[in-house]
Scaffold this active site. Structure first.
Site, short mmCIF file in Angstrom:
data_model
loop_
_atom_site.label_atom_id
_atom_site.label_comp_id
_atom_site.label_asym_id
_atom_site.label_seq_id
_atom_site.Cartn_x
_atom_site.Cartn_y
_atom_site.Cartn_z
N HIS A 71 0.85 -1.21 0.00
CA HIS A 71 0.00 0.00 0.00
C HIS A 71 0.88 1.25 0.00
O HIS A 71 0.63 2.20 -0.74
CB HIS A 71 -0.86 0.06 1.27
CG HIS A 71 -1.91 -1.00 1.40
ND1 HIS A 71 -2.08 -1.73 2.56
CD2 HIS A 71 -2.87 -1.43 0.55
CE1 HIS A 71 -3.09 -2.56 2.42
NE2 HIS A 71 -3.60 -2.40 1.19
N LYS A 127 -15.35 -8.36 3.90
CA LYS A 127 -14.35 -8.68 4.92
C LYS A 127 -14.95 -8.50 6.32
O LYS A 127 -15.16 -7.38 6.76
CB LYS A 127 -13.11 -7.80 4.75
CG LYS A 127 -12.37 -8.08 3.46
CD LYS A 127 -11.15 -7.19 3.29
CE LYS A 127 -10.42 -7.53 1.99
NZ LYS A 127 -9.39 -6.52 1.66
N ARG A 167 -2.10 -6.26 -8.38
CA ARG A 167 -0.98 -7.15 -8.12
C ARG A 167 -0.96 -8.33 -9.08
O ARG A 167 0.08 -8.85 -9.43
CB ARG A 167 -1.05 -7.70 -6.68
CG ARG A 167 -0.81 -6.68 -5.61
CD ARG A 167 -1.24 -7.19 -4.26
NE ARG A 167 -2.67 -7.49 -4.29
CZ ARG A 167 -3.37 -7.86 -3.23
NH1 ARG A 167 -2.78 -8.03 -2.07
NH2 ARG A 167 -4.67 -8.09 -3.33
N SER A 182 -2.87 -7.53 3.21
CA SER A 182 -3.19 -7.42 4.64
C SER A 182 -3.61 -8.77 5.19
O SER A 182 -3.30 -9.10 6.34
CB SER A 182 -4.31 -6.40 4.85
OG SER A 182 -3.94 -5.15 4.36
O1 PNS Z 1 -8.59 -2.86 0.68
P1 PNS Z 1 -9.86 -3.38 0.05
O2 PNS Z 1 -10.63 -4.23 1.03
O3 PNS Z 1 -9.61 -4.11 -1.23
O4 PNS Z 1 -10.76 -2.09 -0.30
C1 PNS Z 1 -12.06 -2.23 -0.87
C2 PNS Z 1 -12.89 -0.97 -0.64
C3 PNS Z 1 -12.96 -0.64 0.85
C4 PNS Z 1 -12.24 0.19 -1.39
C5 PNS Z 1 -14.32 -1.23 -1.22
O5 PNS Z 1 -14.89 -2.34 -0.59
C6 PNS Z 1 -15.24 -0.01 -1.08
O6 PNS Z 1 -15.18 0.88 -1.92
N1 PNS Z 1 -16.05 0.03 -0.01
C7 PNS Z 1 -16.97 1.14 0.25
C8 PNS Z 1 -18.40 0.76 -0.13
C9 PNS Z 1 -18.59 0.89 -1.64
O7 PNS Z 1 -18.44 1.95 -2.22
N2 PNS Z 1 -18.95 -0.24 -2.27
C10 PNS Z 1 -19.16 -0.30 -3.70
C11 PNS Z 1 -17.98 -0.85 -4.42
S1 PNS Z 1 -18.50 -1.89 -5.73
#
Ligand code: PNS
Length: 161
Positions: free
Chosen positions: A17, A41, A91, A129
């Protein structure tokens, strides 16, 4: 002035990150690192407050990087902070499948919010993570994967568990 968003769960922030945050901070005027909820998650290891502290410490040498949190949709956060660009790292191919779908949905629903992908440095392509959490829980060294301040917090957390 171009402000971009680097969103994620950051549970915890990794060297992968941080590499992307640093590279984005050289490409754009401002980078808002935002901790959001990933609904797939469950049971995070660190609270949002703990993640903010770790991230702020890890990016303190980058003056154009800000750390924030948001409860809600990423595209709503983008509106709130006045940015139309989301930066995500790739990645491997499995990342691409998930990320492409997320980028397309965010563009479709918002109308104008774009996602830009940065290719992960190959030395971080196996860093996540979840790998950090898993290894740390078995007492395996993760100093290659996380910065010093996160390593300390992981040790504290594991001693508490
Ligand atoms: O580090 P991650 O878990 O890959 O991040 C994913 C994240 C938090 C960016 C994504 O789940 C997100 O945007 N969550 C906020 C809710 C949202 O906007 N959901 C729609 C995405 S399709």
């Amino acid at each position: 002035m171009t402000r971009v968003i680097y969103p994620g769960s950051f549970d915890p922030v990794t060297k992968g990150h941080l590499d992307l945050i640093e590279r984005a901070s050289k490409l754009f005027d401002e980078v808002n690192v935002c901790i959001l909820t990933n609904s797939t998650k469950k049971c995070p290891l660190f609270s949002v407050e703990e993640r903010v502290i770790m991230l702020k410490e890890a990016v303190k040498n980058l003056p154009n990087v800000k750390v924030e949190t948001y409860k809600g949709l990423l595209i709503d956060y983008a509106r709130k902070c006045g940015s139309k660009i989301i930066v995500r790292g790739l990645r491997e191919m499995t990342d691409f499948e998930i990320e492409l779908q997320m980028a397309q949905v965010n563009k479709e629903v918002s109308g104008d919010i774009e996602t830009l992908f940065l290719a992960a440095d190959p030395k971080f392509s196996n860093v996540s993570s979840s790998v950090v959490r898993e290894f740390a829980s078995y007492g395996i060294a993760v100093d290659k994967f996380v910065p010093e301040n996160v390593l300390e917090k992981l040790k504290e957390k594991m001693n508490m568990m």
